[in-house]
Structures are given as structure tokens and as C-alpha cells.
Design an enzyme around this catalytic site. Structure first.
Site, PDB file in Angstrom:
ATOM      1  CB  ALA A 161      -0.918  -0.016   1.220  1.00 33.65           C
ATOM      2  CE  LYS A 187       5.850  -2.481   1.614  1.00 34.98           C
ATOM      3  NZ  LYS A 187       5.973  -1.249   2.434  1.00 34.98           N
ATOM      4  CD  GLU A 190       8.080   2.572   3.116  1.00 33.70           C
ATOM      5  OE1 GLU A 190       7.107   1.847   2.853  1.00 33.70           O
ATOM      6  OE2 GLU A 190       8.787   3.116   2.237  1.00 33.70           O
ATOM      7  NE  ARG A 191       6.458   7.514   2.163  1.00 36.30           N
ATOM      8  CZ  ARG A 191       6.609   8.275   1.093  1.00 36.30           C
ATOM      9  NH1 ARG A 191       7.189   9.451   1.208  1.00 36.30           N
ATOM     10  NH2 ARG A 191       6.184   7.877  -0.084  1.00 36.30           N
ATOM     11  CB  CYS A 295      -4.213   8.320  -7.023  1.00 38.40           C
ATOM     12  SG  CYS A 295      -5.760   7.542  -6.630  1.00 38.40           S
ATOM     13  CD  GLU A 395       1.037  11.111  -9.169  1.00 39.51           C
ATOM     14  OE1 GLU A 395       1.979  10.301  -9.141  1.00 39.51           O
ATOM     15  OE2 GLU A 395      -0.107  10.830  -8.776  1.00 39.51           O
TER      16      GLU A 395
HETATM   17  P1  NAD Z   1       5.363   4.506  -3.476  1.00 43.06           P
HETATM   18  O1  NAD Z   1       5.380   3.799  -4.771  1.00 43.06           O
HETATM   19  O2  NAD Z   1       6.547   5.280  -3.052  1.00 43.06           O
HETATM   20  O3  NAD Z   1       5.088   3.445  -2.310  1.00 43.06           O
HETATM   21  C1  NAD Z   1       4.058   2.470  -2.418  1.00 43.06           C
HETATM   22  C2  NAD Z   1       4.546   1.156  -1.825  1.00 43.06           C
HETATM   23  O4  NAD Z   1       5.618   0.649  -2.633  1.00 43.06           O
HETATM   24  C3  NAD Z   1       5.082   1.302  -0.413  1.00 43.06           C
HETATM   25  O5  NAD Z   1       4.576   0.233   0.351  1.00 43.06           O
HETATM   26  C4  NAD Z   1       6.588   1.250  -0.581  1.00 43.06           C
HETATM   27  O6  NAD Z   1       7.221   0.605   0.489  1.00 43.06           O
HETATM   28  C5  NAD Z   1       6.801   0.482  -1.864  1.00 43.06           C
HETATM   29  N1  NAD Z   1       7.901   1.027  -2.676  1.00 43.06           N
HETATM   30  C6  NAD Z   1       8.290   2.319  -2.784  1.00 43.06           C
HETATM   31  N2  NAD Z   1       9.287   2.453  -3.676  1.00 43.06           N
HETATM   32  C7  NAD Z   1       9.548   1.233  -4.146  1.00 43.06           C
HETATM   33  C8  NAD Z   1      10.461   0.718  -5.107  1.00 43.06           C
HETATM   34  N3  NAD Z   1      11.313   1.515  -5.752  1.00 43.06           N
HETATM   35  N4  NAD Z   1      10.446  -0.598  -5.347  1.00 43.06           N
HETATM   36  C9  NAD Z   1       9.580  -1.395  -4.715  1.00 43.06           C
HETATM   37  N5  NAD Z   1       8.702  -0.968  -3.792  1.00 43.06           N
HETATM   38  C10 NAD Z   1       8.661   0.319  -3.505  1.00 43.06           C
HETATM   39  O7  NAD Z   1       4.062   5.412  -3.481  1.00 43.06           O
HETATM   40  P2  NAD Z   1       3.617   6.477  -2.379  1.00 43.06           P
HETATM   41  O8  NAD Z   1       4.523   7.659  -2.469  1.00 43.06           O
HETATM   42  O9  NAD Z   1       3.424   5.817  -1.068  1.00 43.06           O
HETATM   43  O10 NAD Z   1       2.167   6.867  -2.927  1.00 43.06           O
HETATM   44  C11 NAD Z   1       1.946   7.906  -3.851  1.00 43.06           C
HETATM   45  C12 NAD Z   1       1.730   7.369  -5.243  1.00 43.06           C
HETATM   46  O11 NAD Z   1       0.674   6.427  -5.233  1.00 43.06           O
HETATM   47  C13 NAD Z   1       1.296   8.441  -6.236  1.00 43.06           C
HETATM   48  O12 NAD Z   1       1.950   8.227  -7.458  1.00 43.06           O
HETATM   49  C14 NAD Z   1      -0.207   8.206  -6.384  1.00 43.06           C
HETATM   50  O13 NAD Z   1      -0.755   8.639  -7.597  1.00 43.06           O
HETATM   51  C15 NAD Z   1      -0.249   6.725  -6.280  1.00 43.06           C
HETATM   52  N6  NAD Z   1      -1.576   6.272  -5.891  1.00 43.06           N
HETATM   53  C16 NAD Z   1      -2.330   5.668  -6.849  1.00 43.06           C
HETATM   54  C17 NAD Z   1      -3.613   5.257  -6.538  1.00 43.06           C
HETATM   55  C18 NAD Z   1      -4.468   4.598  -7.572  1.00 43.06           C
HETATM   56  O14 NAD Z   1      -5.437   3.955  -7.192  1.00 43.06           O
HETATM   57  N7  NAD Z   1      -4.145   4.722  -8.844  1.00 43.06           N
HETATM   58  C19 NAD Z   1      -4.124   5.459  -5.241  1.00 43.06           C
HETATM   59  C20 NAD Z   1      -3.307   6.074  -4.296  1.00 43.06           C
HETATM   60  C21 NAD Z   1      -2.034   6.477  -4.633  1.00 43.06           C
END
Ligand code: NAD
Length: 512
Positions: A161, A187, A190-191, A295, A395
Site C-alpha cells: 500500500a 505490507k 512504511e510511512r 491519486c 505528477e
Molecule cells: P510509493 O510507490 O513510493 O510506495 C508504495 C509502496 O511501494 C510502499 O509500500 C513502498 O514501500 C513500496 N515502494 C516504494 N518504492 C519502491 C520501489 N522503488 N520498489 C519497490 N517498492 C517500492 O508510493 P507512495 O509515495 O506511497 O504513494 C503515492 C503514489 O501512489 C502516487 O503516485 C499516487 O498517484 C499513487 N496512488 C495511486 C492510486 C491509484 O489507485 N491509482 C491510489 C493512491 C495512490
């Protein structure tokens, strides 16, 4: 900070350390690697979260595997009862869940309650599982022969998530997966793990057996564990494109089902015939609510024709929003998740200026009294934006509205269809033919007509498309049930005793 964890519950006890949830127990991690969690309004450390060890992650997956068969064989009515109790417990605890969200994520308390509420609606929908999981039957497809299908769980499923909806998005994941009879390895981001931990405790209180939900914490190693572990059959991911593409590729190359909801750039098209009052209010709310960290935030406005004259009023209304810590009365716009996010948003605003756009409202220097260390950016509006500018292509994920202009509807649609993302869009108009043309021609998965944030309710599915989604079945609704189940098809023939098969048939059986 004004928001401290007060109650001493088993999932937190007195220590400000986030636990793992393994085999029905909230346990301290033995790891040596920890991540600090900050209150975004103050940047004070409010908790710390472990990067779970390989042994702990394996123990969590093993627990899910052990729990799978007993849970899958638990009657569907009993599983339904767990979620009927769960939805009530979420309602009873909505204030505490929202408090945890505001503490770790920063959004306003009212918005945090909305976050829980939208997730709660998914749980309520999950309670209809007795209808949602029905199979199909076709009797008498030939003499004495009937065919019917069962919809069955697939095994251990996992969810990864993002930070921006600490309640809603985990609740898109494990309740639907589990009510279908799967066990679930979650999972959280982590924030913002605190809210998920309370959701896990409430699910346990609702009667979910030990091992049906396990929770691990961490970053890349935890994600890789989920993508590679052979016991895990399906992965639900929501977050950025960088992580989502990676998880989709790695998970599916290991033979897993993956659904990956990713980033967005959502356009709001304003037609000159729209109801001005309604449109401006909707636009301001959808651009700056949750500090733009949604999002489905309406982060890009396209003013068509004379609607461009509405810009000064748009600025006035945006200026009136109150930027403050999420727990302060009257706050409209809370802080961004981290100092790094603030630096990134500010630099994207600056890129607009450097590339020739007009900064109509600059929120970078906002001063929030008493919260000088918070990650605040005030509502910001950049006009005269062109499609090739960085602030349009990326974005921003902050309280920044970029404004483009179009001569007519066709030009607006072409702009949107050329953008890589396809998460959501809205049109504001009083003309039915305009709305119909838009909904048919725009290549975006979720469309609002005079509705700024058209996130579908859980009887439908969340249908972002193009660069905002990888996979083929979406989250929740019928698609969600399909994602978390597999079909078994039974063809049976019961003949009367004296009408048996008289000789072996060696040709391909044809059913006629
Ligand atoms: P993020 O991708 O940084 O983190 C999401 C999850 O992925 C976390 O659990 C994190 O631990 C893991 N993660 C982070 N970087 C990773 C990497 N390089 N490799 C593997 N795993 C990794 O996203 P965020 O900053 O927490 O959330 C914001 C983003 O989520 C925005 O782009 C937003 O548009 C998107 N979002 C999309 C939807 C949708 O339904 N389309 C809904 C909510 C948020």
C-alpha cells in the site's frame, strides 16, 4: 506534538514501536534496521517501523499458508459474519483510526474520517459475499448433463500500500481477498503503518482466525519477498509508477496475478456553459484537498474558451483555504508527507516559472504559526502551462493546480488523450451533448460529469487505465472478486440406471 498516541493497546503497548502482526500476535521485530515515522505537521518522531527480517517475513507467509485451507473451508456464512462484525468495529473506532492517520500522514481529521469511510464502504460491500461469489449453472446442456461453476479462493494473497490513504487502500485489499477465502499478507506503507495495525486488531476482534491476516513492514526487501515468495499467488499494489511497474513485472514473471494501480495526472475540463459557482468550488476542493496527495486529485484544469476569464475567481477561492496542522480546527490543507516531498513539490513549482508559465498563486512561503517545522505548501496555481513543461508532464502530488487553456472541447480531449495517465478526469458543463461526447471520446478510466473526484463506490470497480494501471482486473467490485478467485467448472451427467454407455467412445467427446 499535540497528537500523541494515548491509549495503551496490545498493538502498540507503551513502546512507540510499530509491531509486526504474525500468526495472530503483535510482536516486536528482531531487526536492527528501523525507519522513523514523523508527524508531518511538526516532523517530530512519533513511532518507528521495523524493516522485518527474512525470517519474520517467512514466518508471516508460513502463517498465511497454514491458515489458508481451514479459512477457505470455513463456511461462507461464517466468513460473512466476521466482516459484518468488522464493519461495525470500524464504525465504532472511526475517530481513533482517523487520529492515527492524521498523526502519521498529516491530512485533516475530517479528511482522515473520509479516508476510513471510503474503506469501510468496501468492507460493507464485502459482506455481500454470498451473492458476489455465486457461480454459474447451465442445466441440460445435453441429455442428462449439467455444467456449473464454483468461484474459489486462490491461496495466499498480498497487498502493498501507499502512504496517501492509510485506511482506504489497505481496506480495498485484505477484506476483499479474505472474504473470498484467501489468507492475506499485508505490507502497509512504511510511512503510515499505525492505522493498518489498528485495522488488524479490529479484524482479530471481529473473529478472523489467527494467520488469516499477517502484517510485515519494510521497503524494498519486503516488496521483493512478496514478489518472489512461491506461496503468494496474487499481489495487489497501489502507489507510484516506479514501484508499480517493478512489482508488476517481477510478480508476474514469477507467475503471480498482479493488479497495479499507479500515478495520475487528472484533468478537469471547464466549459464556459458550466455552473460557475459549483465548478470553481469543486475544482478548488479537488485540487487542494489532502494537500493534493490523492491519486484522483484534480491537479490540472483545462479552461475552454471564455471559461479562462474565471481564473481570478479561482485564485481568490484558493487563497481562502486555511493551511494548518490536520488536527487543528478549521484546517483545510494539511502538510505534505515529508520534507523531501516538500522540496520536490517546490522545485516542480519553480520549474513552471523557469519554463515560462505564470505563477498566479505561490504557496511556497506559507507560514503556519506554531508548526514552523511542518512540511507545508499552500495552494498554488500555475497558469499558461504548456504540455511540454515539466510541471505538466510529472505528477506533482502536492497542492498545485496547473492550468491550461483550450479553444474548444476537441482540443481539450486531444490534450488529455495525449497524456500518459488515464486515472480520472472530470468535465464541468450544463450541456448533455458536450458531456456525452466527452465521456465517449476521452481515453480515461474514470470520468466525472460535474463530479470532480469520480472514485466509484465498491459495487463498481476502481478503473484507472493506460499509464495509471497494469493488470487486467481492477480493485474491488465484481473485478475485485474476480481478481481474488479462480473458477472450477464441473460438467456432470446422471443417467437413469438402464441408460448407461454401451461401448467405449474413443473420439473426442462432442456435446450436442
Ligand atoms: P510509493 O510507490 O513510493 O510506495 C508504495 C509502496 O511501494 C510502499 O509500500 C513502498 O514501500 C513500496 N515502494 C516504494 N518504492 C519502491 C520501489 N522503488 N520498489 C519497490 N517498492 C517500492 O508510493 P507512495 O509515495 O506511497 O504513494 C503515492 C503514489 O501512489 C502516487 O503516485 C499516487 O498517484 C499513487 N496512488 C495511486 C492510486 C491509484 O489507485 N491509482 C491510489 C493512491 C495512490
Amino acid at each position: 506534538c499535540s497528537l500523541k498516541r494515548t491509549s495503551q493497546q496490545p498493538w502498540q503497548e507503551y513502546s512507540p514501536t510499530t509491531k509486526l502482526f504474525i500468526d495472530g500476535k503483535f510482536v516486536d521485530s528482531q531487526t536492527t534496521e528501523w525507519i522513523d515515522i514523523h508527524n508531518p505537521a511538526t516532523n517530530e518522531v512519533v513511532s518507528r517501523v521495523p524493516k522485518a527480517t527474512q525470517e519474520e517475513m517467512q514466518a508471516a507467509a508460513d502463517s498465511c499458508s497454514r491458515a489458508f485451507h481451514p479459512w477457505a473451508e470455513t463456511s461462507i456464512l461464517s466468513r460473512q459474519q466476521v466482516f459484518l462484525r468488522y464493519q461495525q468495529l470500524i464504525k465504532d473506532n472511526i475517530k481513533e483510526l482517523a487520529r492515527l492517520i492524521t498523526l502519521e500522514q498529516g491530512k485533516t481529521l475530517a479528511d482522515a474520517e473520509g479516508d476510513v469511510f471510503r474503506g469501510l464502504q468496501v468492507v460493507e460491500h464485502a459482506c455481500s459475499i454470498t451473492s458476489l461469489m455465486l457461480g454459474e449453472t447451465l442445466p441440460s446442456i445435453t441429455k442428462d448433463m449439467d455444467t456449473y461453476t464454483f468461484r474459489l479462493p486462490i491461496g495466499v494473497c498480498a497487498g502493498i500500500a501507499p502512504f496517501n490513504f492509510p485506511a482506504m487502500i489497505p481496506l480495498w485489499m485484505f477484506p476483499i481477498g479474505m472474504v473470498c477465502g484467501n489468507t492475506y499478507l499485508m505490507k502497509p506503507s512504511e510511512r503510515v503503518p499505525g492505522c493498518t495495525m489498528l485495522l488488524a486488531k479490529l479484524l482479530q476482534d471481529a473473529g478472523a482466525p489467527d494467520g488469516t491476516l499477517n502484517i510485515i513492514h519494510g521497503q524494498h526487501a519486503a516488496v521483493n519477498f512478496i514478489c518472489d515468495n512461491p506461496a503468494i499467488k496474487a499481489i495487489s499494489f497501489v502507489g507510484s509508477n516506479q514501484a508499480g511497474e517493478y512489482i508488476y513485472n517481477r510478480g508476474s514473471s514469477n507467475g503471480k496475478r498482479v493488479q497495479s494501480n499507479m500515478g495520475a495526472k487528472n484533468h478537469g475540463v471547464v466549459m464556459p456553459d458550466a455552473n460557475k459557482e459549483n465548478t470553481l468550488n469543486q475544482l478548488v476542493g479537488a485540487a487542494f484537498g489532502a494537500a493534493g496527495q490523492r491519486c484522483m486529485a484534480l491537479s490540472t484544469a483545462i479552461l475552454v474558451g471564455e471559461a479562462r476569464d474565471w481564473l481570478p475567481e479561482l485564485v481568490e477561492r484558493s487563497k481562502a483555504l486555511r493551511v494548518n496542522a490536520g488536527d487543528q480546527p478549521g484546517a483545510d490543507v494539511g502538510p505534505l508527507i515529508s520534507p523531501e516531498a516538500k522540496v520536490r513539490v517546490n522545485s516542480l513549482i519553480q520549474s513552471g516559472v523557469d519554463e515560462g508559465a505564470t505563477l498566479l498563486l505561490d504557496g511556497r512561503a506559507v507560514n503556519v504559526k506554531g508548526y514552523e517545522n511542518g512540511n507545508f505548501v499552500g495552494p498554488t496555481i500555475i497558469s499558461n502551462v504548456k504540455p511540454e513543461m515539466t510541471c505538466y508532464k510529472e505528477e506533482i502530488f502536492g497542492p498545485v493546480l496547473v492550468v491550461l487553456e483550450a479553444a474548444d472541447l476537441d482540443e481539450a480531449i486531444a490534450l488529455i488523450n495525449n497524456n500518459q495517465y488515464g486515472n480520472g478526469t472530470a468535465i464541468f458543463t450544463n450541456n448533455g451533448a458536450t458531456a456525452r461526447k466527452y465521456t465517449h471520446e476521452v481515453d480515461v478510466g474514470q470520468i466525472g460529469v460535474n463530479v470532480p473526484i469520480p472514485v466509484p463506490l465498491p459495487m463498481f470497480s476502481f478503473t484507472g487505465s493506460r499509464g495509471s494501471f497494469r493488470g487486467d482486473t481492477n480493485f474491488y467490485g465484481k473485478q475485485g472478486i474476480q481478481f481474488y478467485t479462480q473458477i472450477k467448472t464441473v460438467t456432470s451427467q446422471w443417467k437413469a440406471e438402464d441408460a448407461g454407455v454401451s461401448s467405449p467412445a474413443v473420439t473426442m467427446p462432442t456435446i450436442r
